[in-house]
Design a protein around this motif. Structure first.
Motif, PDB file in Angstrom:
ATOM      1  N   ASP A  64       0.842  -1.198   0.000  1.00 39.31           N
ATOM      2  CA  ASP A  64       0.000   0.000   0.000  1.00 39.31           C
ATOM      3  C   ASP A  64       0.873   1.243   0.000  1.00 39.31           C
ATOM      4  O   ASP A  64       2.078   1.169   0.235  1.00 39.31           O
ATOM      5  N   GLU A  65       0.265   2.396  -0.262  1.00 40.70           N
ATOM      6  CA  GLU A  65       1.027   3.643  -0.380  1.00 40.70           C
ATOM      7  C   GLU A  65       1.446   4.235   0.964  1.00 40.70           C
ATOM      8  O   GLU A  65       2.321   5.092   1.015  1.00 40.70           O
ATOM      9  N   ARG A  66       0.877   3.766   2.071  1.00 40.47           N
ATOM     10  CA  ARG A  66       1.220   4.310   3.391  1.00 40.47           C
ATOM     11  C   ARG A  66       2.231   3.443   4.142  1.00 40.47           C
ATOM     12  O   ARG A  66       2.476   3.666   5.332  1.00 40.47           O
ATOM     13  N   GLU A  68       1.986   0.357   5.255  1.00 30.76           N
ATOM     14  CA  GLU A  68       1.359  -0.309   6.391  1.00 30.76           C
ATOM     15  C   GLU A  68       1.119  -1.797   6.135  1.00 30.76           C
ATOM     16  O   GLU A  68       1.018  -2.568   7.083  1.00 30.76           O
ATOM     17  N   GLU A 151      -3.922  10.321  14.066  1.00 30.43           N
ATOM     18  CA  GLU A 151      -3.486  10.245  12.673  1.00 30.43           C
ATOM     19  C   GLU A 151      -2.224  11.076  12.436  1.00 30.43           C
ATOM     20  O   GLU A 151      -1.326  10.654  11.714  1.00 30.43           O
ATOM     21  N   PRO A 156       4.666   7.706   8.014  1.00 31.44           N
ATOM     22  CA  PRO A 156       4.540   6.781   6.889  1.00 31.44           C
ATOM     23  C   PRO A 156       5.862   6.394   6.230  1.00 31.44           C
ATOM     24  O   PRO A 156       5.922   5.407   5.502  1.00 31.44           O
TER      25      PRO A 156
END
Length: 165
Positions: A64-66, A68, A151, A156
């Protein structure tokens, strides 16, 4: 699949909160990770856990782009230095060396990795191994909120990016 969210934290404060949550201390690791240059979203590293005399080769693929969700293959090897030399001999260049002290806590199926990373600071990786990434993230955020994490505390970037800044 390994699902983990990394938070920038105040070490002493978050350690007390993790313990107050009822998580039990599992063990301490003094790690050195040698990451090799491979095209993203792939990661390739050789890890030594100095205080336990354990050595691993790990291949990860970021899903994924984060940063995670990870597909991971990891296995023990007998000799850290020989493993590093093998990859160098195959033409892989070292991208980064990440040194960290890690305190590991467990609460049911949630793992807390409290990290003091040389040249980068203090971080908490909250990890759940699960088939369903969304269910795992829900569990992670459930405990993160109990620890007072938000958040905006999420980091990230990968550790190799943080130490290479």
């Amino acid at each position: 699949m390994e699902i983990e969210i990394k938070f920038k934290v105040n070490f002493d404060e978050i350690k007390k909160k993790i313990e107050a949550l009822g998580a039990h201390f599992s063990h301490f690791e003094e790690q050195e990770d040698v990451y090799f240059k491979v095209p993203r979203p792939k990661l390739l590293r050789v890890r030594t856990i100095n205080n336990l005399s354990e050595y691993y080769i790990t291949y990860k693929e970021i899903k994924d782009e984060r940063n995670e969700e990870f597909y991971e293959i990891e296995f023990k090897v007998e000799d850290f230095q020989k493993a590093v030399e093998m990859f160098k001999g195959l033409g892989y260049e070292v991208e980064a060396v990440v040194k960290k002290k890690r305190w590991i806590y467990k609460l049911n199926d949630v793992t807390f990795e409290l990290n003091r990373v040389e040249k980068a600071g203090d971080f908490l990786d909250i990890e759940v191994i699960a088939e369903d990434p969304e269910e795992a993230k829900r569990k992670i955020w459930e405990v993160a909120k109990k620890l007072g994490l938000k958040e905006e505390d999420v980091e990230p970037r990968l550790y190799i990016e943080l130490v290479n800044e």
